[in-house]
Write an enzyme that holds these catalytic residues in place. Structure first.
Site, PDB file in Angstrom:
ATOM      1  N   TYR A  93      -2.332  -1.322  10.560  1.00  0.00           N
ATOM      2  CA  TYR A  93      -2.232  -1.444   9.106  1.00  0.00           C
ATOM      3  C   TYR A  93      -0.879  -0.939   8.613  1.00  0.00           C
ATOM      4  CZ  TYR A  93      -3.895  -1.243   4.238  1.00  0.00           C
ATOM      5  OH  TYR A  93      -4.058  -1.441   2.885  1.00  0.00           O
ATOM      6  N   SER A 148       0.863  -1.183   0.000  1.00  0.00           N
ATOM      7  CA  SER A 148       0.000   0.000   0.000  1.00  0.00           C
ATOM      8  C   SER A 148       0.889   1.219   0.000  1.00  0.00           C
ATOM      9  CB  SER A 148      -0.879  -0.015   1.257  1.00  0.00           C
ATOM     10  OG  SER A 148      -1.461   1.250   1.507  1.00  0.00           O
TER      11      SER A 148
END
Length: 267
Positions: A162, A149
């Site tokens: 995350y 990401s």
């Protein structure tokens, strides 16, 4: 949630022949994983589609009818690490995609959720890679693509689990690249910004609460604030980048992170 109009889907632009190859895609029931599973099956691969969502896998399998390859559903919770490692045995292409998200300040972040996020998004990829490498090494060819990401390259507030998992995945991917190079195995990360998926859509309320703004302002003021291109990435765009990393033309690309972030990391 509203966003600028998405670009019309284009035909696959990467010539990719995976006939006779077995690919495993985690988080395959929806979003990026679904798009990757369909793209690899379209290239002729036999895709092991891993997810804990049996209904979503059933829909994926139906959608794959008529493609050059096949999709074989495997209902699996990746917190079962031994099962995850066993599922990866014999795979030629491994796409580590499964993920989950919770938006909370550090002091309010549930420790049990932090543990689960790290298990699914970092420890499970390690076990899947561990399970896949003997076959890849034995044949002298393999492709590992880790769906990281922009948060593997940049941090954001309120996403401690995350961000930690994605930063760890970046390191794992680079280590696999170094170890796999003598055996014909590449390992890379693909780093999208915010993608038009249910995972992103479910963040809207939490982001609004964490930042103290109305939900209808989250997209422009939070999600797309740092991107030069003010739209969400489409799952098929991410899948095409994954496909490219599996082509012969990408055989010299390893240990890198391919940003599909609309210019976010250009700052």
């Amino acid at each position: 949630m509203t966003a600028p109009t998405a670009p019309a889907p284009l035909p696959p632009s990467v010539a990719l022949d995976l006939e006779g190859r077995t690919a495993l895609v985690t988080g395959a029931a929806g979003g990026i994983g679904r798009a990757c599973a369909l793209r690899l099956a379209a290239a002729g691969a036999k895709v092991r589609a891993v997810d804990r969502d049996a209904t979503g896998l059933k829909r994926l399998t139906a959608r794959a009818t008529g493609l050059a390859g096949t999709v074989e559903p495997l209902v699996l919770d990746l917190t079962d690490l031994d099962a995850a490692e066993q599922a990866a045995a014999g795979t030629d292409v491994l796409v580590n995609n499964a993920g989950l998200q919770l938006v909370r300040p550090l002091e309010k972040f549930p420790p049990e959720v932090f543990h689960t996020v790290l298990t699914v998004m970092l420890e499970a990829p390690f076990r899947l890679i561990r399970g896949a490498l003997p076959h890849m090494y034995g044949q002298g060819w393999g492709r590992i693509v880790n769906l990281s990401s922009v948060h593997g390259l940049r941090a954001s507030a309120f996403k401690s689990a995350y961000v930690s998992a994605k930063h760890g995945l970046e390191g794992l991917s680079k280590t696999a690249a170094l170890e796999g190079a003598p055996h014909g195995v590449t390992s890379n990360c693909v780093n999208p910004g915010y993608v038009r998926t249910p995972l992103v859509e479910r963040q809207i309320a939490d982001q609004a609460a964490a930042h103290g703004i109305p939900e209808d302002r989250v997209l422009a003021e939070i999600l797309l604030k740092d991107a030069a291109l003010k739209r969400l990435v489409e799952p098929h765009e991410v899948a095409e980048a994954v496909a490219y990393l599996c082509t012969p033309q990408a055989s010299f690309i390893t240990g890198t992170s391919l940003a599909l972030d609309g210019g976010w990391t250009a700052h």
